[in-house]
Scaffold this motif. Structure first.
Motif, mmCIF file in Angstrom:
data_model
loop_
_atom_site.group_PDB
_atom_site.id
_atom_site.type_symbol
_atom_site.label_atom_id
_atom_site.label_comp_id
_atom_site.label_asym_id
_atom_site.label_seq_id
_atom_site.Cartn_x
_atom_site.Cartn_y
_atom_site.Cartn_z
ATOM 1 N N ILE A 183 0.831 -1.207 0.000
ATOM 2 C CA ILE A 183 0.000 0.000 0.000
ATOM 3 C C ILE A 183 0.867 1.260 0.000
ATOM 4 C CG2 ILE A 183 -1.684 1.319 1.335
ATOM 5 C CD1 ILE A 183 -2.885 -1.315 2.247
ATOM 6 N N SER A 184 1.946 1.261 0.784
ATOM 7 C CA SER A 184 2.839 2.424 0.822
ATOM 8 C C SER A 184 3.509 2.653 -0.527
ATOM 9 C CB SER A 184 3.900 2.222 1.908
ATOM 10 O OG SER A 184 3.312 2.081 3.181
ATOM 11 N N SER A 185 3.891 1.573 -1.203
ATOM 12 C CA SER A 185 4.520 1.711 -2.519
ATOM 13 C C SER A 185 3.556 2.308 -3.536
ATOM 14 C CB SER A 185 5.018 0.349 -3.002
ATOM 15 O OG SER A 185 5.555 0.428 -4.306
ATOM 16 N N VAL A 186 2.312 1.810 -3.542
ATOM 17 C CA VAL A 186 1.314 2.349 -4.476
ATOM 18 C C VAL A 186 1.019 3.810 -4.166
ATOM 19 C CG1 VAL A 186 -1.077 2.147 -5.235
ATOM 20 C CG2 VAL A 186 0.292 0.089 -4.912
ATOM 21 N N GLN A 191 1.538 9.603 -5.601
ATOM 22 C CA GLN A 191 1.965 10.952 -5.263
ATOM 23 C C GLN A 191 2.973 11.488 -6.269
ATOM 24 O OE1 GLN A 191 3.410 10.528 -1.264
ATOM 25 N NE2 GLN A 191 1.379 10.642 -0.332
ATOM 26 N N GLN A 192 3.895 10.644 -6.731
ATOM 27 C CA GLN A 192 4.856 11.069 -7.738
ATOM 28 C C GLN A 192 4.164 11.419 -9.052
ATOM 29 O OE1 GLN A 192 7.715 7.880 -7.989
ATOM 30 N NE2 GLN A 192 9.055 8.784 -6.446
ATOM 31 N N GLN A 193 3.213 10.589 -9.479
ATOM 32 C CA GLN A 193 2.483 10.867 -10.715
ATOM 33 C C GLN A 193 1.690 12.162 -10.615
ATOM 34 O OE1 GLN A 193 0.122 7.384 -11.475
ATOM 35 N NE2 GLN A 193 1.890 6.097 -12.005
#
Length: 258
Positions: A183-186, A191-193
């Motif tokens: 979940i943290s990775s997604v 957020q980057q996108q």
């Protein structure tokens, strides 16, 4: 971002007993100021220090004229419940929420944010789905003559009966850690996108503004519309002349050969 103090519960019996009127809407922020959730640099503390020797009772009007961190009672159901919000005041009518706290039966708690609530429920749902699929997988039997069949529900050795026993806590911890990492990775990728999309939009807007400024500096809209048409007209005339010369040359060659 507010510090995560959702695991803390604070209560001061001595403070409440020292007030004959008890906890009420007039002193609820004073009671909240004694807790670890309070920010000593907030506008409430600054304004209270500045007006401690004045007869000013209502500080909400002056708080709206200040910018920065403040605490405000947004909901109350005295004498049982008060909801207090920590917010960043940007203008007199605009605020940005930071954290929410509530006082229930004289106990102060920090309310969890939406991310924590949704994340916990997703983790719980995924964990029980994981257990259900493992149990179903262990209940399936395969035989070349009969194919896939289910084990008897009354079989004491079946996984269905074993699943009623409490699950191994180590397995639960490993599963929760893996799901939280996913979940943290997604969330980080999203957020980057979003940041890239915002930066690209700002860059496109800046380019459009610069192009508009350049066009306004070079001439009037009428002149701008005329300038591109002149080279286009010249190119068309040149193409027509070339076609006519080619046709004339072909006719001369035919006459010579004839």
């Amino acid at each position: 971002m507010a510090e995560d103090l959702t695991t803390i519960t604070w209560r001061s019996v001595e403070w409440i007993q020292s007030r004959p009127e008890g906890l009420n809407s007039n002193n609820v922020l004073d009671y909240f100021a004694e807790s670890p959730f309070w920010d000593n640099q907030c506008n409430n503390a600054i304004l209270k220090m500045q007006t401690q020797y004045n007869d000013l009772k209502d500080l909400n009007v002056d708080l709206k004229k200040m910018k920065g961190i403040e605490f405000q009672v947004v909901h109350e159901k005295a004498p049982v419940l008060w909801v207090i919000r920590k917010q960043n005041r940007l203008t007199e009518w605009t605020v940005s929420p930071i954290a929410t706290y509530y006082i229930l039966n004289n106990n102060i708690y920090q309310a969890p944010d939406l991310y924590s609530i949704i994340g916990t429920r997703i983790l719980t749902s995924l964990y029980y789905l994981h257990i259900a699929f493992n149990t179903a997988q262990q209940e399936v039997e395969f035989h070349p003559a009969t194919g896939y069949t289910w084990k008897g529900a009354n079989d004491p050795n079946s996984a269905l009966q074993k699943s009623k026993v409490q699950q191994d806590p180590i397995e639960l911890i490993d599963f929760r850690d893996g799901a939280e990492r996913a979940i943290s990775s997604v969330t980080h990728k999203m957020q980057q996108q979003l940041a890239q999309a915002i930066a690209q939009t700002e860059e496109d807007n800046l380019l459009a503004i610069n192009e508009l400024n350049d066009s306004l500096m070079t001439g009037t809209p009428g002149e701008m519309s005329d300038s591109p048409s002149q080279p286009m007209a010249t190119d068309q005339m040149g193409k027509r002349r070339k076609k006519s010369e080619d046709a004339t040359g072909k006719k001369k060659k035919k006459k010579q050969t004839g």
